[in-house]
Design a protein around this motif. Structure first.
Motif, PDB file in Angstrom:
ATOM      1  N   GLY A 139       0.804  -1.211   0.000  1.00  0.00           N
ATOM      2  CA  GLY A 139       0.000   0.000   0.000  1.00  0.00           C
ATOM      3  C   GLY A 139       0.838   1.262   0.000  1.00  0.00           C
ATOM      4  O   GLY A 139       2.071   1.215  -0.011  1.00  0.00           O
ATOM      5  N   PRO A 140       0.194   2.424   0.060  1.00  0.00           N
ATOM      6  CA  PRO A 140       0.930   3.695  -0.001  1.00  0.00           C
ATOM      7  C   PRO A 140       1.780   3.981   1.230  1.00  0.00           C
ATOM      8  O   PRO A 140       2.654   4.852   1.178  1.00  0.00           O
ATOM      9  N   ASP A 141       1.562   3.263   2.347  1.00  0.00           N
ATOM     10  CA  ASP A 141       2.439   3.469   3.508  1.00  0.00           C
ATOM     11  C   ASP A 141       3.697   2.613   3.434  1.00  0.00           C
ATOM     12  O   ASP A 141       4.608   2.753   4.254  1.00  0.00           O
ATOM     13  N   HIS A 142       3.746   1.679   2.446  1.00  0.00           N
ATOM     14  CA  HIS A 142       4.937   0.862   2.176  1.00  0.00           C
ATOM     15  C   HIS A 142       5.433   0.087   3.402  1.00  0.00           C
ATOM     16  O   HIS A 142       6.629  -0.109   3.596  1.00  0.00           O
ATOM     17  N   GLY A 143       4.493  -0.329   4.225  1.00  0.00           N
ATOM     18  CA  GLY A 143       4.843  -1.163   5.365  1.00  0.00           C
ATOM     19  C   GLY A 143       5.289  -0.415   6.599  1.00  0.00           C
ATOM     20  O   GLY A 143       5.669  -1.038   7.597  1.00  0.00           O
ATOM     21  N   GLN A 144       5.254   0.913   6.549  1.00  0.00           N
ATOM     22  CA  GLN A 144       5.668   1.705   7.712  1.00  0.00           C
ATOM     23  C   GLN A 144       4.523   1.924   8.698  1.00  0.00           C
ATOM     24  O   GLN A 144       4.740   2.439   9.795  1.00  0.00           O
ATOM     25  N   GLY A 145       3.318   1.520   8.305  1.00  0.00           N
ATOM     26  CA  GLY A 145       2.139   1.840   9.107  1.00  0.00           C
ATOM     27  C   GLY A 145       1.585   3.174   8.650  1.00  0.00           C
ATOM     28  O   GLY A 145       2.336   4.123   8.405  1.00  0.00           O
ATOM     29  N   GLY A 146       0.273   3.256   8.501  1.00  0.00           N
ATOM     30  CA  GLY A 146      -0.319   4.496   8.010  1.00  0.00           C
ATOM     31  C   GLY A 146      -1.758   4.606   8.429  1.00  0.00           C
ATOM     32  O   GLY A 146      -2.399   3.613   8.789  1.00  0.00           O
ATOM     33  N   ASN A 147      -2.299   5.824   8.381  1.00  0.00           N
ATOM     34  CA  ASN A 147      -3.684   6.080   8.747  1.00  0.00           C
ATOM     35  C   ASN A 147      -4.533   6.218   7.487  1.00  0.00           C
ATOM     36  O   ASN A 147      -4.268   7.083   6.640  1.00  0.00           O
ATOM     37  N   TYR A 148      -5.539   5.389   7.384  1.00  0.00           N
ATOM     38  CA  TYR A 148      -6.421   5.347   6.221  1.00  0.00           C
ATOM     39  C   TYR A 148      -7.816   5.793   6.638  1.00  0.00           C
ATOM     40  O   TYR A 148      -8.336   5.351   7.672  1.00  0.00           O
ATOM     41  N   LEU A 149      -8.416   6.643   5.820  1.00  0.00           N
ATOM     42  CA  LEU A 149      -9.749   7.153   6.105  1.00  0.00           C
ATOM     43  C   LEU A 149     -10.713   6.661   5.030  1.00  0.00           C
ATOM     44  O   LEU A 149     -10.514   6.945   3.843  1.00  0.00           O
ATOM     45  N   TYR A 150     -11.750   5.931   5.446  1.00  0.00           N
ATOM     46  CA  TYR A 150     -12.743   5.365   4.526  1.00  0.00           C
ATOM     47  C   TYR A 150     -14.025   6.173   4.616  1.00  0.00           C
ATOM     48  O   TYR A 150     -14.605   6.320   5.703  1.00  0.00           O
ATOM     49  N   LEU A 151     -14.442   6.692   3.469  1.00  0.00           N
ATOM     50  CA  LEU A 151     -15.634   7.531   3.409  1.00  0.00           C
ATOM     51  C   LEU A 151     -16.795   6.753   2.814  1.00  0.00           C
ATOM     52  O   LEU A 151     -16.622   6.010   1.840  1.00  0.00           O
ATOM     53  N   PRO A 152     -18.011   6.920   3.359  1.00  0.00           N
ATOM     54  CA  PRO A 152     -19.165   6.164   2.862  1.00  0.00           C
ATOM     55  C   PRO A 152     -19.664   6.701   1.532  1.00  0.00           C
ATOM     56  O   PRO A 152     -19.315   7.829   1.131  1.00  0.00           O
ATOM     57  N   PRO A 153     -20.477   5.926   0.828  1.00  0.00           N
ATOM     58  CA  PRO A 153     -21.045   6.395  -0.442  1.00  0.00           C
ATOM     59  C   PRO A 153     -21.788   7.715  -0.255  1.00  0.00           C
ATOM     60  O   PRO A 153     -22.534   7.896   0.711  1.00  0.00           O
ATOM     61  N   GLY A 154     -21.553   8.640  -1.167  1.00  0.00           N
ATOM     62  CA  GLY A 154     -22.266   9.914  -1.144  1.00  0.00           C
ATOM     63  C   GLY A 154     -21.784  10.901  -0.112  1.00  0.00           C
ATOM     64  O   GLY A 154     -22.398  11.962   0.061  1.00  0.00           O
ATOM     65  N   TYR A 155     -20.688  10.617   0.562  1.00  0.00           N
ATOM     66  CA  TYR A 155     -20.214  11.520   1.619  1.00  0.00           C
ATOM     67  C   TYR A 155     -19.771  12.853   1.024  1.00  0.00           C
ATOM     68  O   TYR A 155     -19.000  12.895   0.064  1.00  0.00           O
ATOM     69  N   GLU A 156     -20.249  13.954   1.608  1.00  0.00           N
ATOM     70  CA  GLU A 156     -19.917  15.292   1.112  1.00  0.00           C
ATOM     71  C   GLU A 156     -19.352  16.185   2.205  1.00  0.00           C
ATOM     72  O   GLU A 156     -19.212  17.396   2.013  1.00  0.00           O
ATOM     73  N   GLY A 157     -19.024  15.619   3.373  1.00  0.00           N
ATOM     74  CA  GLY A 157     -18.509  16.410   4.474  1.00  0.00           C
ATOM     75  C   GLY A 157     -17.044  16.743   4.330  1.00  0.00           C
ATOM     76  O   GLY A 157     -16.404  16.458   3.309  1.00  0.00           O
TER      77      GLY A 157
END
Length: 480
Positions: free
Chosen positions: A153-171
């Motif tokens: 993944g984009p953290d390349h094994g260093q550990g990273g914080n991923y944010l998952y947004l629900p369908p239609g989220y506009e906030g």
């Protein structure tokens, strides 16, 4: 005759007769569904009934073959819920590793697993802190790839914080995260920590609203439990799919599959309540579809499914979306999802030294189906092309889960186990059969008389000789 460069639309009487014949229906057509009778092209009443029964059967088979991915995750979530894992706050993990007690599609017994389901409808934006030195994946509820976390993944094994947004989220979307938008509210999280349980428990999952002070996750070790995560092969299959359809946005599914589902009565916002006739047809459709899926999995006919010899490749076309030349490989999608789980480009197209590669077979060196009552030898030649390690896990051909045998709950051999005995030249002779070979059990996996089985050969960190096939797997040689 040509008129001003265009084909002459006029035809001779004979040509007109031939044209009429080519677009007409004969009065009687014999089919696998029965005899069809017409009066000058108009179906007679009994033919109407036969045709609609046949059409419903065909549509039901199409739904089974094309919706196995979704049913697989519905069943997996149901299995976890039976263990009390009904919130993203609770994460199932394997300590020390997966075993044959549960019914689950082709898990490995070599790495530590963690898994749960995100519920973006209940939680809204959700944070996943990926553990270091891990290979993690998130797939949506229709079993489509969302992202990798960890080494691929984009953290390349260093550990990273991923944010998952629900369908239609506009906030608002805060900074400091790898941001993903999923087409479904439910998403499957698979965590694989190469450092074992200690690294696994560095993962955290919580709502974005708790980012300043997230509550702790609860961890449940599932390896001591017996439960089922495999989808149905009968009428129940269609109710599994209806559960998914009712939960997720209409836009989450392509119109073609949505149309197939609607044709058999599965429509969002409507109860799925087939009558007795339709229940019988759909039960038959599921059983036929399952037979077709088994054929696609165990005897695939796409040339790209053949690796060499008896060995097959589970990812035909090298695409995690099962695309080739712009076309969806329908058979390949069913082939993979019927026997396996987790969709990621890192599996579909592994890179040298990263990810993992796979090969499987149901046949021995002579082309016969592997028989649990016989003994076989598989020789793994010296210098297997792996950066990390290789392993062979053995599965039940009915359940596609780890085979259940008296001798062990880990029916596998692996180069990192510290138990394998090598030959003088560095090769390994592995044995599979109902009784251990002379010399001990270290290189042996037990099988069951009267049942078949199939192996998955895994390479963790495959190297170039695997890809260019200058190093190849041997075949299962029957010894009796």
């Amino acid at each position: 005759m040509m008129v001003h460069g265009n084909p002459d639309p006029r035809s001779t009487p004979q040509e007109l007769l031939e044209a009429i014949a080519s677009i007409s229906s004969p009065d009687v057509v014999d089919t696998p569904f029965g005899r069809l009778d017409f009066f000058d092209g108009v179906p007679l009443p009994e033919t109407v009934s036969t045709i609609y029964d046949a059409l419903d059967l065909v549509r039901g088979i199409d739904v089974f073959l094309n919706c196995v991915p979704g049913a697989s995750l519905v069943a997996f979530r149901r299995g976890l819920r039976a263990l009390g894992i009904d919130s993203p706050r609770t994460i199932a993990y394997s300590d020390p590793r997966a075993n044959s007690r549960a019914l689950a599609l082709t898990p490995n017994t070599e790495t530590t697993y963690g898994t749960t389901f995100l519920d973006l409808r209940a939680w809204g934006p959700t944070v996943v802190e990926a553990p270091p030195n891990s290979m993690c994946v998130v797939d949506d509820f229709w079993f489509r790839y969302v992202t990798d976390m960890g080494i691929p993944g984009p953290d390349h094994g260093q550990g990273g914080n991923y944010l998952y947004l629900p369908p239609g989220y506009e906030g608002d979307v805060p900074d400091g995260y790898f941001v993903l938008r999923s087409p479904t509210f439910t998403n499957w999280v698979v965590l694989r920590a190469l450092g074992g349980v200690a690294d696994m428990k560095k993962a955290r999952i919580y709502p974005l609203s708790e980012a300043d002070s997230p509550r702790a996750n609860e961890w449940i070790n599932w390896v001591e439990e017996s439960f089922n995560t495999v989808h149905a092969n009968d009428l129940s299959f269609f109710f599994e799919i209806d559960e998914l359809v009712q939960e997720e946005p209409t836009e989450a599914l392509d119109p073609e599959r949505a149309g197939q589902l609607a044709a058999i009565g599965i429509v969002k916002g409507r109860p799925f309540d087939p009558d007795e006739r339709m229940r019988g047809i759909l039960d038959k459709a599921a059983r036929i579809g399952a037979g077709m899926a088994r054929t696609l999995s165990y005897a695939p006919r796409d040339p790209q499914a053949s690796l060499y010899g008896s060995w097959n490749n589970a990812f035909v076309g090298g695409s995690h979306e099962f695309l080739r030349d712009g076309a969806r490989l329908l058979d390949a999608r069913t082939q993979f999802h019927y026997i396996a789980t987790v969709i990621t480009p890192a599996m579909a197209r592994a890179r040298a030294g990263a990810g993992s590669a796979y090969a499987y077979t149901v046949h021995d060196a002579r082309g016969a189906i592997l028989d649990g009552g016989r003994t076989y030898r598989l020789r793994v030649d010296p210098n297997p092309p792996v950066k990390n390690f290789w392993a062979v896990d053995v599965y039940d051909t009915q359940t596609r889960s780890l085979i259940q045998v008296p001798s062990t709950i880990w029916p596998a051999v692996a180069s990192n186990s510290g138990e394998l005995i090598a030959n003088d030249d560095g090769s390994h002779d592995l044995f599979f059969g109902p009784n251990p070979p002379e010399g001990g059990k270290s290189n042996w996996v037990e099988t069951i008389p009267g049942k078949s089985w199939f192996p998955l050969f895994r390479l963790y960190g495959p190297l170039e000789p695997w890809f260019d096939q200058t190093w190849r797997l041997g075949e299962f040689e029957p010894l009796d």
